[in-house]
Design a protein around this motif. Structure first.
Motif, PDB file in Angstrom:
ATOM      1  N   HIS A 192     -19.286   0.828   5.034  1.00  0.00           N
ATOM      2  CA  HIS A 192     -18.943   0.920   6.450  1.00  0.00           C
ATOM      3  C   HIS A 192     -20.136   1.358   7.287  1.00  0.00           C
ATOM      4  O   HIS A 192     -20.008   2.078   8.263  1.00  0.00           O
ATOM      5  CB  HIS A 192     -17.775   1.892   6.676  1.00  0.00           C
ATOM      6  CG  HIS A 192     -16.510   1.445   6.034  1.00  0.00           C
ATOM      7  ND1 HIS A 192     -15.665   0.548   6.608  1.00  0.00           N
ATOM      8  CD2 HIS A 192     -15.958   1.778   4.843  1.00  0.00           C
ATOM      9  CE1 HIS A 192     -14.634   0.343   5.805  1.00  0.00           C
ATOM     10  NE2 HIS A 192     -14.798   1.070   4.742  1.00  0.00           N
ATOM     11  N   GLU A 219      -9.339  -4.203   5.941  1.00  0.00           N
ATOM     12  CA  GLU A 219     -10.593  -3.851   5.267  1.00  0.00           C
ATOM     13  C   GLU A 219     -10.386  -3.736   3.757  1.00  0.00           C
ATOM     14  O   GLU A 219     -11.234  -4.173   2.971  1.00  0.00           O
ATOM     15  CB  GLU A 219     -11.117  -2.530   5.814  1.00  0.00           C
ATOM     16  CG  GLU A 219     -11.599  -2.620   7.249  1.00  0.00           C
ATOM     17  CD  GLU A 219     -12.048  -1.276   7.788  1.00  0.00           C
ATOM     18  OE1 GLU A 219     -11.691  -0.241   7.173  1.00  0.00           O
ATOM     19  OE2 GLU A 219     -12.733  -1.257   8.821  1.00  0.00           O
ATOM     20  N   ARG A 220      -9.264  -3.179   3.364  1.00  0.00           N
ATOM     21  CA  ARG A 220      -8.969  -3.017   1.936  1.00  0.00           C
ATOM     22  C   ARG A 220      -8.858  -4.380   1.256  1.00  0.00           C
ATOM     23  O   ARG A 220      -9.397  -4.585   0.164  1.00  0.00           O
ATOM     24  CB  ARG A 220      -7.666  -2.235   1.786  1.00  0.00           C
ATOM     25  CG  ARG A 220      -7.214  -1.994   0.347  1.00  0.00           C
ATOM     26  CD  ARG A 220      -5.863  -1.288   0.358  1.00  0.00           C
ATOM     27  NE  ARG A 220      -5.296  -1.198  -0.967  1.00  0.00           N
ATOM     28  CZ  ARG A 220      -5.510  -0.197  -1.803  1.00  0.00           C
ATOM     29  NH1 ARG A 220      -6.279   0.814  -1.440  1.00  0.00           N
ATOM     30  NH2 ARG A 220      -4.948  -0.185  -3.002  1.00  0.00           N
ATOM     31  N   GLY A 246     -11.473  -5.865  -1.457  1.00  0.00           N
ATOM     32  CA  GLY A 246     -10.918  -6.145  -2.774  1.00  0.00           C
ATOM     33  C   GLY A 246     -11.346  -7.501  -3.308  1.00  0.00           C
ATOM     34  O   GLY A 246     -11.397  -7.699  -4.528  1.00  0.00           O
ATOM     35  N   ILE A 253       0.854  -1.186   0.000  1.00  0.00           N
ATOM     36  CA  ILE A 253       0.000   0.000   0.000  1.00  0.00           C
ATOM     37  C   ILE A 253       0.894   1.241   0.000  1.00  0.00           C
ATOM     38  O   ILE A 253       1.696   1.451   0.903  1.00  0.00           O
ATOM     39  CB  ILE A 253      -0.921   0.007   1.231  1.00  0.00           C
ATOM     40  CG1 ILE A 253      -1.883  -1.185   1.168  1.00  0.00           C
ATOM     41  CG2 ILE A 253      -1.704   1.321   1.312  1.00  0.00           C
ATOM     42  CD1 ILE A 253      -2.737  -1.354   2.411  1.00  0.00           C
ATOM     43  N   ASP A 267      -2.130   5.122  -2.668  1.00  0.00           N
ATOM     44  CA  ASP A 267      -3.377   4.466  -2.273  1.00  0.00           C
ATOM     45  C   ASP A 267      -4.012   5.182  -1.081  1.00  0.00           C
ATOM     46  O   ASP A 267      -5.238   5.226  -0.952  1.00  0.00           O
ATOM     47  CB  ASP A 267      -3.110   3.004  -1.883  1.00  0.00           C
ATOM     48  CG  ASP A 267      -2.490   2.217  -3.015  1.00  0.00           C
ATOM     49  OD1 ASP A 267      -3.099   2.171  -4.097  1.00  0.00           O
ATOM     50  OD2 ASP A 267      -1.392   1.666  -2.825  1.00  0.00           O
ATOM     51  N   LEU A 268      -3.153   5.716  -0.207  1.00  0.00           N
ATOM     52  CA  LEU A 268      -3.613   6.326   1.035  1.00  0.00           C
ATOM     53  C   LEU A 268      -2.828   7.611   1.307  1.00  0.00           C
ATOM     54  O   LEU A 268      -1.612   7.641   1.133  1.00  0.00           O
ATOM     55  CB  LEU A 268      -3.437   5.349   2.201  1.00  0.00           C
ATOM     56  CG  LEU A 268      -3.792   5.841   3.601  1.00  0.00           C
ATOM     57  CD1 LEU A 268      -5.306   6.070   3.721  1.00  0.00           C
ATOM     58  CD2 LEU A 268      -3.338   4.831   4.660  1.00  0.00           C
ATOM     59  N   CYS A 317      -7.938   8.178  -4.217  1.00  0.00           N
ATOM     60  CA  CYS A 317      -7.135   7.651  -3.109  1.00  0.00           C
ATOM     61  C   CYS A 317      -7.889   7.830  -1.793  1.00  0.00           C
ATOM     62  O   CYS A 317      -8.710   8.739  -1.632  1.00  0.00           O
ATOM     63  CB  CYS A 317      -5.786   8.359  -3.046  1.00  0.00           C
ATOM     64  SG  CYS A 317      -5.896  10.162  -2.965  1.00  0.00           S
ATOM     65  N   ASP A 318      -7.620   6.948  -0.853  1.00  0.00           N
ATOM     66  CA  ASP A 318      -8.192   7.066   0.480  1.00  0.00           C
ATOM     67  C   ASP A 318      -7.383   8.075   1.285  1.00  0.00           C
ATOM     68  O   ASP A 318      -6.237   8.384   0.945  1.00  0.00           O
ATOM     69  CB  ASP A 318      -8.168   5.710   1.191  1.00  0.00           C
ATOM     70  CG  ASP A 318      -9.072   4.678   0.523  1.00  0.00           C
ATOM     71  OD1 ASP A 318     -10.182   5.065   0.103  1.00  0.00           O
ATOM     72  OD2 ASP A 318      -8.669   3.507   0.418  1.00  0.00           O
ATOM     73  N   VAL A 368     -11.012   7.379   6.168  1.00  0.00           N
ATOM     74  CA  VAL A 368     -10.994   6.006   6.676  1.00  0.00           C
ATOM     75  C   VAL A 368     -10.751   5.978   8.178  1.00  0.00           C
ATOM     76  O   VAL A 368     -11.047   4.984   8.841  1.00  0.00           O
ATOM     77  CB  VAL A 368      -9.933   5.148   5.959  1.00  0.00           C
ATOM     78  CG1 VAL A 368     -10.230   5.068   4.465  1.00  0.00           C
ATOM     79  CG2 VAL A 368      -8.523   5.681   6.202  1.00  0.00           C
ATOM     80  N   TYR A 405      -6.994  -0.699   8.345  1.00  0.00           N
ATOM     81  CA  TYR A 405      -7.266  -0.242   6.986  1.00  0.00           C
ATOM     82  C   TYR A 405      -6.845  -1.293   5.964  1.00  0.00           C
ATOM     83  O   TYR A 405      -7.582  -1.587   5.010  1.00  0.00           O
ATOM     84  CB  TYR A 405      -6.518   1.070   6.727  1.00  0.00           C
ATOM     85  CG  TYR A 405      -6.472   1.477   5.269  1.00  0.00           C
ATOM     86  CD1 TYR A 405      -7.587   2.002   4.635  1.00  0.00           C
ATOM     87  CD2 TYR A 405      -5.298   1.325   4.523  1.00  0.00           C
ATOM     88  CE1 TYR A 405      -7.548   2.374   3.300  1.00  0.00           C
ATOM     89  CE2 TYR A 405      -5.248   1.694   3.192  1.00  0.00           C
ATOM     90  CZ  TYR A 405      -6.376   2.219   2.579  1.00  0.00           C
ATOM     91  OH  TYR A 405      -6.330   2.571   1.244  1.00  0.00           O
ATOM     92  N   ALA A 406      -5.660  -1.869   6.147  1.00  0.00           N
ATOM     93  CA  ALA A 406      -5.168  -2.890   5.217  1.00  0.00           C
ATOM     94  C   ALA A 406      -6.084  -4.105   5.197  1.00  0.00           C
ATOM     95  O   ALA A 406      -6.353  -4.675   4.130  1.00  0.00           O
ATOM     96  CB  ALA A 406      -3.748  -3.297   5.600  1.00  0.00           C
TER      97      ALA A 406
END
Length: 222
Positions: free
Chosen positions: A141, A121-122, A126, A2, A49-50, A76-77, A99, A118-119
């Motif tokens: 969410h 959930e991502r 996905g 990420i 990505d973040l 991007c988040d 997030v 976060y990872a």
């Protein structure tokens, strides 16, 4: 992996945050920015990505940066990192799709548990195939079944339940060492679950001051 962009007007804080992120497996920092304009340009060129986003930048308010990025087509988040505790700012960040919202000052563990969440959930989203309303609720969410977010990789639901029960049964806030003695696992492992519950808003985190470094205490929120 990420990719993360760190945005903070304080050069030292940006350097510290970058170091924190680079210590977490699965994340890498692709750049830093210290103004809103730099952040917009960095997103355009680096496609992170973040974004770890400070709100009070010298030229553009952080959430206005998000608005401009969305208008330009960037998806991007972003995770807000700010010292401001105003309810309006938190609500505005939520409306913009943040997030998470992490208050300054914070330590490595505070950021680690949120990035690992976060990872997780991502990764889950996905691989998600929408088959009904429950799946849509998970993507947004929201939903009728509030609760803890997905457990980060390496953590088990069974152990999380044991830690939860120990917190609920306790008469007072518990340290990681105290909880570990009740659950019967290592203090390091116990602390990961406690921090996870804290980040999820299910446990209240307080500091106990004495000699040396303050001790983090955890109490289940009824």
């Amino acid at each position: 992996m990420i990719d993360v962009l760190v945005v903070d007007d304080d050069f030292m804080v940006a350097r510290i945050n970058r170091g924190f992120v680079e210590r977490i497996d699965g994340f890498r920092v692709v750049g830093t920015a210290h103004t809103g304009r730099e952040a917009i340009e960095a997103v355009a060129s680096l496609s992170p990505d973040l974004v770890l986003l400070d709100l009070y930048l010298p030229d553009i308010f952080g959430l206005d940066v998000v608005t401009r990025l969305r208008a330009a087509g960037h998806d991007c988040d972003f995770l807000v990192i700010s010292a401001t505790r105003e309810t309006d700012s938190v609500r505005a960040a939520a409306r913009q799709g943040a997030v998470n919202y992490l208050l300054k000052p914070f330590d490595f563990k505070d950021l680690q548990v949120r990035l690992e969440r976060y990872a997780a959930e991502r990764a889950e989203l996905g691989n998600l195939v929408v088959s009904g309303q429950a799946d849509i609720d998970r993507i947004l969410h929201r939903g009728a079944s509030p609760g803890a977010p997905p457990l980060p990789k390496g953590m088990s639901a069974e152990t999380a339940e044991l830690v939860k029960r120990a917190l609920i049964a306790a008469d007072a806030p518990m340290s990681a060492a105290e909880c570990a003695s009740v659950v019967g696992i290592s203090r390091v492992s116990t602390r990961r679950y406690l921090e996870y519950f804290g980040a999820a808003g299910l446990a209240r985190v307080t500091l106990k001051y004495g000699t040396g470094r303050p001790e983090r205490l955890f109490q289940w929120i009824s």
